[in-house]
Design a protein around this motif. Sequence first.
Motif, mmCIF file in Angstrom:
data_model
loop_
_atom_site.group_PDB
_atom_site.id
_atom_site.type_symbol
_atom_site.label_atom_id
_atom_site.label_comp_id
_atom_site.label_asym_id
_atom_site.label_seq_id
_atom_site.Cartn_x
_atom_site.Cartn_y
_atom_site.Cartn_z
ATOM 1 N N GLU A 26 -13.250 28.151 8.695
ATOM 2 C CA GLU A 26 -11.905 28.651 8.418
ATOM 3 C C GLU A 26 -11.813 29.199 6.995
ATOM 4 O OE1 GLU A 26 -9.570 25.262 9.458
ATOM 5 O OE2 GLU A 26 -9.682 25.714 11.596
ATOM 6 N N ASP A 27 -12.465 28.533 6.058
ATOM 7 C CA ASP A 27 -12.493 29.030 4.674
ATOM 8 C C ASP A 27 -13.207 30.383 4.608
ATOM 9 O OD1 ASP A 27 -11.171 26.779 3.817
ATOM 10 O OD2 ASP A 27 -12.974 25.795 3.030
ATOM 11 N N LEU A 28 -14.326 30.502 5.315
ATOM 12 C CA LEU A 28 -15.065 31.776 5.324
ATOM 13 C C LEU A 28 -14.242 32.882 5.973
ATOM 14 C CD1 LEU A 28 -18.627 30.504 6.199
ATOM 15 C CD2 LEU A 28 -17.925 31.627 4.083
ATOM 16 N N ILE A 29 -13.513 32.545 7.012
ATOM 17 C CA ILE A 29 -12.653 33.539 7.671
ATOM 18 C C ILE A 29 -11.602 34.044 6.683
ATOM 19 C CG2 ILE A 29 -10.844 33.781 9.420
ATOM 20 C CD1 ILE A 29 -12.648 32.008 11.254
ATOM 21 N N LYS A 30 -11.035 33.134 5.903
ATOM 22 C CA LYS A 30 -10.019 33.525 4.920
ATOM 23 C C LYS A 30 -10.620 34.331 3.778
ATOM 24 C CE LYS A 30 -6.955 29.667 5.807
ATOM 25 N NZ LYS A 30 -6.476 28.371 5.340
ATOM 26 N N HIS A 38 -8.731 41.566 12.128
ATOM 27 C CA HIS A 38 -8.643 40.748 13.334
ATOM 28 C C HIS A 38 -7.510 39.741 13.240
ATOM 29 C CE1 HIS A 38 -12.700 42.092 14.490
ATOM 30 N NE2 HIS A 38 -13.052 41.867 13.242
ATOM 31 N N THR A 39 -6.931 39.411 14.393
ATOM 32 C CA THR A 39 -6.008 38.284 14.513
ATOM 33 C C THR A 39 -6.449 37.474 15.721
ATOM 34 O OG1 THR A 39 -4.418 39.319 15.992
ATOM 35 C CG2 THR A 39 -4.093 39.691 13.636
ATOM 36 N N LYS A 44 -5.833 44.672 15.905
ATOM 37 C CA LYS A 44 -5.498 45.442 14.704
ATOM 38 C C LYS A 44 -6.544 46.542 14.631
ATOM 39 C CE LYS A 44 -3.998 43.159 10.907
ATOM 40 N NZ LYS A 44 -4.008 42.169 9.820
ATOM 41 N N LYS A 45 -7.241 46.636 13.540
ATOM 42 C CA LYS A 45 -8.351 47.579 13.418
ATOM 43 C C LYS A 45 -9.510 47.149 14.323
ATOM 44 C CE LYS A 45 -11.568 49.599 10.112
ATOM 45 N NZ LYS A 45 -12.072 49.557 8.748
ATOM 46 N N GLY A 46 -9.725 45.835 14.398
ATOM 47 C CA GLY A 46 -10.758 45.271 15.266
ATOM 48 C C GLY A 46 -10.122 44.494 16.399
ATOM 49 N N PRO A 47 -10.925 44.090 17.373
ATOM 50 C CA PRO A 47 -10.371 43.359 18.518
ATOM 51 C C PRO A 47 -9.880 41.969 18.122
ATOM 52 C CG PRO A 47 -12.762 43.324 18.595
ATOM 53 C CD PRO A 47 -12.374 44.247 17.468
ATOM 54 N N SER A 48 -8.952 41.446 18.898
ATOM 55 C CA SER A 48 -8.494 40.080 18.662
ATOM 56 C C SER A 48 -9.609 39.116 19.021
ATOM 57 C CB SER A 48 -7.266 39.775 19.523
ATOM 58 O OG SER A 48 -7.632 39.713 20.890
ATOM 59 N N TRP A 49 -9.540 37.927 18.442
ATOM 60 C CA TRP A 49 -10.543 36.926 18.777
ATOM 61 C C TRP A 49 -10.425 36.540 20.243
ATOM 62 C CZ3 TRP A 49 -8.968 34.018 13.812
ATOM 63 C CH2 TRP A 49 -9.560 34.648 12.707
ATOM 64 N N ALA A 50 -9.210 36.537 20.778
ATOM 65 C CA ALA A 50 -9.024 36.199 22.192
ATOM 66 C C ALA A 50 -9.720 37.216 23.087
ATOM 67 C CB ALA A 50 -7.537 36.120 22.523
ATOM 68 N N VAL A 92 -18.241 31.741 14.867
ATOM 69 C CA VAL A 92 -18.329 32.214 16.253
ATOM 70 C C VAL A 92 -17.682 31.208 17.205
ATOM 71 C CG1 VAL A 92 -19.943 32.739 18.116
ATOM 72 C CG2 VAL A 92 -20.274 33.738 15.856
ATOM 73 N N ALA A 93 -17.865 29.920 16.948
ATOM 74 C CA ALA A 93 -17.249 28.897 17.801
ATOM 75 C C ALA A 93 -15.724 29.000 17.773
ATOM 76 C CB ALA A 93 -17.695 27.505 17.363
ATOM 77 N N ILE A 94 -15.159 29.276 16.598
ATOM 78 C CA ILE A 94 -13.714 29.466 16.496
ATOM 79 C C ILE A 94 -13.295 30.694 17.298
ATOM 80 C CG2 ILE A 94 -11.850 30.105 14.910
ATOM 81 C CD1 ILE A 94 -13.216 28.270 12.838
ATOM 82 N N VAL A 95 -14.015 31.781 17.138
ATOM 83 C CA VAL A 95 -13.680 33.024 17.853
ATOM 84 C C VAL A 95 -13.777 32.806 19.363
ATOM 85 C CG1 VAL A 95 -14.369 35.402 18.266
ATOM 86 C CG2 VAL A 95 -14.315 34.517 15.929
ATOM 87 N N LEU A 96 -14.875 32.213 19.818
ATOM 88 C CA LEU A 96 -15.084 32.042 21.262
ATOM 89 C C LEU A 96 -14.122 31.033 21.882
ATOM 90 C CD1 LEU A 96 -18.962 32.212 21.517
ATOM 91 C CD2 LEU A 96 -17.300 33.982 22.125
ATOM 92 N N SER A 97 -13.525 30.177 21.079
ATOM 93 C CA SER A 97 -12.564 29.224 21.629
ATOM 94 C C SER A 97 -11.132 29.762 21.609
ATOM 95 C CB SER A 97 -12.623 27.899 20.863
ATOM 96 O OG SER A 97 -12.159 28.079 19.534
ATOM 97 N N SER A 98 -10.952 30.976 21.132
ATOM 98 C CA SER A 98 -9.618 31.587 21.054
ATOM 99 C C SER A 98 -9.106 31.933 22.440
ATOM 100 C CB SER A 98 -9.650 32.847 20.196
ATOM 101 O OG SER A 98 -10.015 32.533 18.883
ATOM 102 N N LYS A 99 -7.788 31.813 22.580
ATOM 103 C CA LYS A 99 -7.133 32.142 23.864
ATOM 104 C C LYS A 99 -5.974 33.052 23.651
ATOM 105 C CE LYS A 99 -8.554 27.870 25.832
ATOM 106 N NZ LYS A 99 -8.561 27.019 26.874
#
Length: 99
Positions: A26-30, A38-39, A44-50, A92-99
Motif C-alpha cells: 500500500e505504501d508503494l502504491i501511494k 488507476h483506481t 482513468k488513464k489506466g484500467p481499474s484494478w477491478a 499484484v495481490a492487492i490488484v488481483l483481489s480488487s472487486k
Amino acid sequence: MKLLSTTLAALATLAISSTAFAGTAEDLIKTGKCANCHTAATTKKGPSWASVAEKYKGKADAEAKLVTMLKTGGADDHNKVAASDADLKAIVAIVLSSK
C-alpha cells in the motif's frame, strides 16, 4: 493437541506476515503514484484494478505476468516500479483481489 498448537502458530505467523506485505504494498502504491492512472473501481488513464482482476481471474500465470509488467514497464508503456519481487507480488495481490 500438539498439531493444533503448531497449526495455530503457523496461521498466526502467516497473518502477521501478510499484513506486513500489504502495508508495504500500500505504501508503494501511494509513493509510486499509481492513483494518477488507476483506481480500484473506475478507469482513468489506466484500467481499474477491478478490471485487471477480472481480466486475469482464474489464470495461473496472472501473478507472474503482472509482476513482470511492473518490473519492465510492459508493452503498454506502464511505468517501471522499483521494488523487490516480494513487494511487487504484494502489489499484484492487492490488484488481483480488487472487486
